[in-house]
Write a protein that holds these residues in place. Structure first.
Motif, PDB file in Angstrom:
ATOM      1  N   UNK A  74      -6.986   9.953 -12.791  1.00 33.76           N
ATOM      2  CA  UNK A  74      -8.024  10.829 -13.342  1.00 33.76           C
ATOM      3  C   UNK A  74      -8.784  11.555 -12.242  1.00 33.76           C
ATOM      4  N   UNK A  75      -8.039  12.261 -11.374  1.00 31.73           N
ATOM      5  CA  UNK A  75      -8.635  13.143 -10.380  1.00 31.73           C
ATOM      6  C   UNK A  75      -7.985  14.515 -10.498  1.00 31.73           C
ATOM      7  N   UNK A  76      -8.101  15.332  -9.455  1.00 31.88           N
ATOM      8  CA  UNK A  76      -7.568  16.700  -9.488  1.00 31.88           C
ATOM      9  C   UNK A  76      -6.545  16.914  -8.372  1.00 31.88           C
ATOM     10  N   UNK A  77      -5.843  15.880  -8.010  1.00 34.02           N
ATOM     11  CA  UNK A  77      -4.900  15.953  -6.894  1.00 34.02           C
ATOM     12  C   UNK A  77      -3.659  16.760  -7.282  1.00 34.02           C
ATOM     13  N   UNK A  78      -3.331  17.757  -6.457  1.00 30.55           N
ATOM     14  CA  UNK A  78      -2.142  18.572  -6.697  1.00 30.55           C
ATOM     15  C   UNK A  78      -0.972  18.149  -5.807  1.00 30.55           C
ATOM     16  N   UNK A  79      -1.267  17.465  -4.715  1.00 29.94           N
ATOM     17  CA  UNK A  79      -0.200  16.964  -3.853  1.00 29.94           C
ATOM     18  C   UNK A  79      -0.723  15.808  -3.020  1.00 29.94           C
ATOM     19  N   UNK A  80       0.218  14.992  -2.552  1.00 33.59           N
ATOM     20  CA  UNK A  80      -0.098  13.895  -1.661  1.00 33.59           C
ATOM     21  C   UNK A  80       0.526  14.196  -0.303  1.00 33.59           C
ATOM     22  N   UNK A  81      -0.207  13.926   0.786  1.00 34.14           N
ATOM     23  CA  UNK A  81       0.322  14.267   2.121  1.00 34.14           C
ATOM     24  C   UNK A  81       1.414  13.310   2.564  1.00 34.14           C
ATOM     25  N   UNK A  82       2.201  13.735   3.537  1.00 34.30           N
ATOM     26  CA  UNK A  82       3.253  12.894   4.090  1.00 34.30           C
ATOM     27  C   UNK A  82       2.684  11.629   4.724  1.00 34.30           C
ATOM     28  N   UNK A  83       1.412  11.712   5.184  1.00 34.94           N
ATOM     29  CA  UNK A  83       0.782  10.537   5.809  1.00 34.94           C
ATOM     30  C   UNK A  83       0.678   9.354   4.862  1.00 34.94           C
ATOM     31  N   UNK A  84       0.896   9.591   3.579  1.00 35.63           N
ATOM     32  CA  UNK A  84       0.809   8.500   2.619  1.00 35.63           C
ATOM     33  C   UNK A  84       1.755   7.367   2.985  1.00 35.63           C
ATOM     34  N   UNK A  85       2.857   7.689   3.624  1.00 33.26           N
ATOM     35  CA  UNK A  85       3.846   6.676   3.979  1.00 33.26           C
ATOM     36  C   UNK A  85       3.374   5.689   5.032  1.00 33.26           C
ATOM     37  N   UNK A  86       2.160   5.900   5.582  1.00 35.26           N
ATOM     38  CA  UNK A  86       1.644   4.998   6.612  1.00 35.26           C
ATOM     39  C   UNK A  86       0.997   3.752   6.020  1.00 35.26           C
ATOM     40  N   UNK A  87       0.773   3.745   4.719  1.00 35.92           N
ATOM     41  CA  UNK A  87       0.089   2.605   4.079  1.00 35.92           C
ATOM     42  C   UNK A  87       1.098   1.481   3.852  1.00 35.92           C
ATOM     43  N   UNK A  88       1.503   0.855   4.920  1.00 32.70           N
ATOM     44  CA  UNK A  88       2.600  -0.099   4.864  1.00 32.70           C
ATOM     45  C   UNK A  88       2.313  -1.371   4.103  1.00 32.70           C
ATOM     46  N   UNK A  89       1.031  -1.698   3.862  1.00 34.37           N
ATOM     47  CA  UNK A  89       0.693  -2.938   3.145  1.00 34.37           C
ATOM     48  C   UNK A  89       0.433  -2.707   1.669  1.00 34.37           C
ATOM     49  N   UNK A  90       0.549  -1.465   1.205  1.00 38.35           N
ATOM     50  CA  UNK A  90       0.191  -1.130  -0.179  1.00 38.35           C
ATOM     51  C   UNK A  90       1.135  -1.803  -1.172  1.00 38.35           C
ATOM     52  N   UNK A 148       8.945   6.527   0.244  1.00 39.08           N
ATOM     53  CA  UNK A 148       9.950   5.509   0.458  1.00 39.08           C
ATOM     54  C   UNK A 148       9.615   4.534   1.570  1.00 39.08           C
ATOM     55  N   UNK A 149       8.588   4.866   2.377  1.00 39.20           N
ATOM     56  CA  UNK A 149       8.179   3.974   3.469  1.00 39.20           C
ATOM     57  C   UNK A 149       7.226   2.888   2.976  1.00 39.20           C
ATOM     58  N   UNK A 150       6.757   2.993   1.747  1.00 38.48           N
ATOM     59  CA  UNK A 150       5.792   2.018   1.215  1.00 38.48           C
ATOM     60  C   UNK A 150       6.566   0.818   0.672  1.00 38.48           C
ATOM     61  N   UNK A 151       7.227   0.124   1.548  1.00 37.59           N
ATOM     62  CA  UNK A 151       8.188  -0.892   1.127  1.00 37.59           C
ATOM     63  C   UNK A 151       7.541  -2.139   0.535  1.00 37.59           C
ATOM     64  N   UNK A 152       6.216  -2.273   0.621  1.00 37.89           N
ATOM     65  CA  UNK A 152       5.543  -3.430   0.027  1.00 37.89           C
ATOM     66  C   UNK A 152       5.129  -3.181  -1.421  1.00 37.89           C
ATOM     67  N   UNK A 153       5.305  -1.957  -1.895  1.00 43.32           N
ATOM     68  CA  UNK A 153       4.858  -1.607  -3.251  1.00 43.32           C
ATOM     69  C   UNK A 153       5.543  -2.464  -4.314  1.00 43.32           C
ATOM     70  N   UNK A 154       4.731  -2.863  -5.304  1.00 38.24           N
ATOM     71  CA  UNK A 154       5.251  -3.615  -6.447  1.00 38.24           C
ATOM     72  C   UNK A 154       4.993  -2.896  -7.771  1.00 38.24           C
ATOM     73  N   UNK A 155       4.032  -1.979  -7.785  1.00 37.12           N
ATOM     74  CA  UNK A 155       3.684  -1.268  -9.014  1.00 37.12           C
ATOM     75  C   UNK A 155       3.303   0.170  -8.671  1.00 37.12           C
ATOM     76  N   UNK A 156       3.968   1.137  -9.332  1.00 34.75           N
ATOM     77  CA  UNK A 156       3.683   2.563  -9.123  1.00 34.75           C
ATOM     78  C   UNK A 156       3.433   3.209 -10.477  1.00 34.75           C
ATOM     79  N   UNK A 157       2.287   3.850 -10.619  1.00 40.40           N
ATOM     80  CA  UNK A 157       1.945   4.538 -11.868  1.00 40.40           C
ATOM     81  C   UNK A 157       1.793   6.025 -11.581  1.00 40.40           C
ATOM     82  N   UNK A 158       2.678   6.840 -12.170  1.00 43.69           N
ATOM     83  CA  UNK A 158       2.716   8.291 -11.920  1.00 43.69           C
ATOM     84  C   UNK A 158       2.589   9.089 -13.212  1.00 43.69           C
TER      85      UNK A 158
END
Length: 597
Positions: free
Chosen positions: A158-174, A192-202
């Motif tokens: 529930x925000x106004x985000x139109x894109x996510x930056x490439x830097x998002x892949x640095x959150x390795x513990x997410x 694809x670098x967020x290898x710890x992810x268990x739940x993604x809601x898009x």
């Protein structure tokens, strides 16, 4: 007298009034926060975060300057760093750079505010593990946010985000990422670098494609891509070895994606444009127990359904399926088979009403009855003029079928072919009809099922009231805005399908048809209904999904006959999605709890 006059001007309540304005954050809360490390300022109407909060662990506390006892709980010098700060449901428009003065924070909750930006100093919170930013007005995120190496949970719905930056892949513990209800058109490949992810809601974005790199997320258990504009999903998703739940509802899929993820148990692909279902597609679902394909355009099921599928629940509601393969009965674990809203032929509605068990038993009986090599040959009698009507169906099943011809009107030969027959079912769907075919009136004394779906009707003719035996009426995918009041004279009408029309309100006449059991009004623009009149009916199924309901009246919970209530895809805020996901009974109970005493 002078003394009396002076006394008259004295404020007798002055001693009870504070000489200073009340602090935005009470000193008692700050004092307790120094000891516990937790500060909850949610729902206080704050326009900004007071400096006393930012400087909680920097400035010397007031107790140090006072003559206080040094015993028990008054030991002001025994304070701990603030680790948890809750600022949700306020009116904050910005966050100060002074947030860096709280470097020990592990949880920061800012959801339900009016933030349009974040300070770069948020990158200094290197201990942060949970960050909630949902229900704000964020259009951009600072690059420093993605330097938080210990961040486990990031919620940005529930925000106004139109894109996510490439830097998002640095959150390795997410491990949890929620980007739902934004304006995203694509995701960076670095996801694809967020290898710890268990739940993604898009869900509820504008995604047209998913990056192939998603397949690298081998720990993801839930992926929700509902309410986007996907036409396909990448084959790389088969690499998501832990994926158990995949949501693809309300997209533009034309075929069931092949996702041979070994752990996939639940696949939801309803409200798409899937037309064909192939045995090879089903064979990939080696672990799927729940498969939802409702509100698609599936016309037939494969004759040979893989018998080893572990399906326990199969939802095919509101498709165009006219027949069921006998092999469906060979699925060993199938307990729930939903077929409401399909133009099934050759299966009595009484049998369908008995439930899945009896239906599967009937299909198994058909396997035994069919002789070997009994393939249907060219023996069906049809009209010579381009085979407009199947006379065998007319004479034996009392069914008049003229569908998928894209005709602007029904030729007279069609009705002539059925003359003097007590037609029970008429299917004139998938044409270009703009008005009610008058030729149908010759069957007014026998017709019980009528389908005019997928045409261009702008109004429903009052002639409909002539069909006194009519029980099922299918008018979905037209251009209707209302129904004639004459319909209330139909004494046996049980189900009305009106999905994908242009209704802005619940059709008034339906409140007066006491025999109604099923009303499907999904994908219209309905913005309100009268639960007081609705509860007088005996509705068991009510579909109001994907409309414009801004609120759900609590009195709807009094409609205790409902067994299936669909409300998803409306802009109301309550009931929350978590309650809707629990099913009809939970929703009705929640609504009843909100009725004023």
């Amino acid at each position: 007298m002078s003394r009396l006059k002076r006394a008259a001007n004295v404020d007798s309540l002055a001693g009870f009034r504070s000489s200073q304005p009340e602090a935005a954050v009470p000193c008692g809360l700050l004092k307790a926060a120094r000891k516990s490390g937790h500060l909850n300022l949610s729902g206080r109407g704050l326009l900004e975060v007071p400096q006393s909060v930012y400087r909680l662990n920097v400035d010397e506390p007031a107790e140090a300057k006072e003559d206080v006892s040094f015993t028990g709980s008054d030991r002001w010098w025994e304070q701990t760093d603030l680790t948890k700060l809750l600022l949700s449901s306020n009116r904050l428009t910005e966050l100060s750079e002074d947030i860096q003065l709280l470097p020990a924070l592990t949880a920061l909750d800012l959801h339900d505010n009016q933030l349009s930006s974040l300070p770069r100093a948020v990158g200094e919170l290197q201990e942060l593990q949970l960050l909630r930013l949902s229900h704000n007005k964020l259009a951009l995120l600072p690059a420093e946010l993605f330097a938080l190496q210990k961040l486990h949970s990031l919620t940005l719905q529930q925000n106004l985000l139109e894109k996510m930056p490439e830097e998002m892949g640095q959150l390795g513990s997410l491990t949890e990422l929620d980007l739902s209800h934004n304006l995203l058109e694509q995701l960076p490949s670095s996801v694809g670098h967020l290898t710890a992810l268990q739940k993604i809601t898009l869900c509820h974005n504008r995604l047209r494609v998913l990056p192939d790199s998603l397949g690298q997320l081998t720990d993801v258990r839930l992926l929700d891509c509902s309410n986007n504009q996907l036409t396909d999903v990448p084959a790389s998703l088969s690499g998501m070895r832990s994926l158990e739940q995949l949501y693809l509802r309300h997209n533009k899929l034309r075929r069931l994606p092949r996702v041979p993820a070994p752990a996939l148990k639940e696949l939801f692909a309803g409200n798409n444009q899937i037309e064909q279902l192939e045995a090879e597609q089903l064979a990939c679902l080696t672990a799927v127990s729940q498969l939802e394909l409702r509100d698609n355009k599936i016309r037939k099921l494969p004759e040979e359904i893989p018998p080893l599928l572990p399906l326990t629940r199969l939802d095919l509601t509101n498709n165009d399926i006219s027949s069921l393969p006998a092999s469906l009965s060979l699925l060993p674990n199938l307990k729930v088979l939903l077929l409401e809203g399909n133009p099934l032929r050759g299966i009595r509605r009484e049998l369908l009403a008995r439930g899945t068990s009896d239906l599967l038993k009937y299909l198994r009986g058909r396997i035994k009855e069919e002789p070997e090599g009994a393939a249907e040959g060219p023996t069906a009698l049809t009209l010579p003029s381009e085979a407009l009507v199947n006379l065998q169906k007319v004479q034996t099943l009392k069914t008049l079928e003229f569908s998928n011809k894209q005709a602007a009107e029904v030729p007279e030969q069609v009705f002539d072919a059925a003359a003097h027959q007590a037609i029970i079912t008429a299917d004139l769907s998938r044409n270009q009809l703009t008005s009610f075919p008058s030729g149908l009136l010759q069957f007014q004394s026998s017709l019980t099922d009528l389908s005019l779906a997928f045409n261009r009707l702008t109004c429903c003719s009052p002639h409909i009231c002539s069909f006194q035996l009519l029980a099922h009426l299918d008018l979905r995918n037209n251009q209707l805005t209302d129904l004639p009041c004459e319909m209330k004279t139909l004494p046996k009408l049980r189900s009305v399908i009106l999905n994908y029309n242009r209704f802005s309100s619940f059709p008034e006449v339906l409140y007066d048809i006491m025999t109604l059991e099923t009303v499907l009004l999904g994908n219209n623009q309905v913005c309100g209904l009268d639960p007081g009149r609705l509860k007088l009916l005996s509705l068991s199924t009510l579909d109001l999904s994907n409309n414009d309901l801004l609120s759900v009246p609590p009195e709807l919970g009094l409609c205790t006959s409902l067994r299936c209530l669909s409300l998803e895809g409306n802009p109301f805020r309550t009931p929350r999605a978590a309650i809707l996901a629990k099913g009809t009974d939970a929703v009705l109970e929640y609504l009843r709890s909100r009725i004023p005493a």
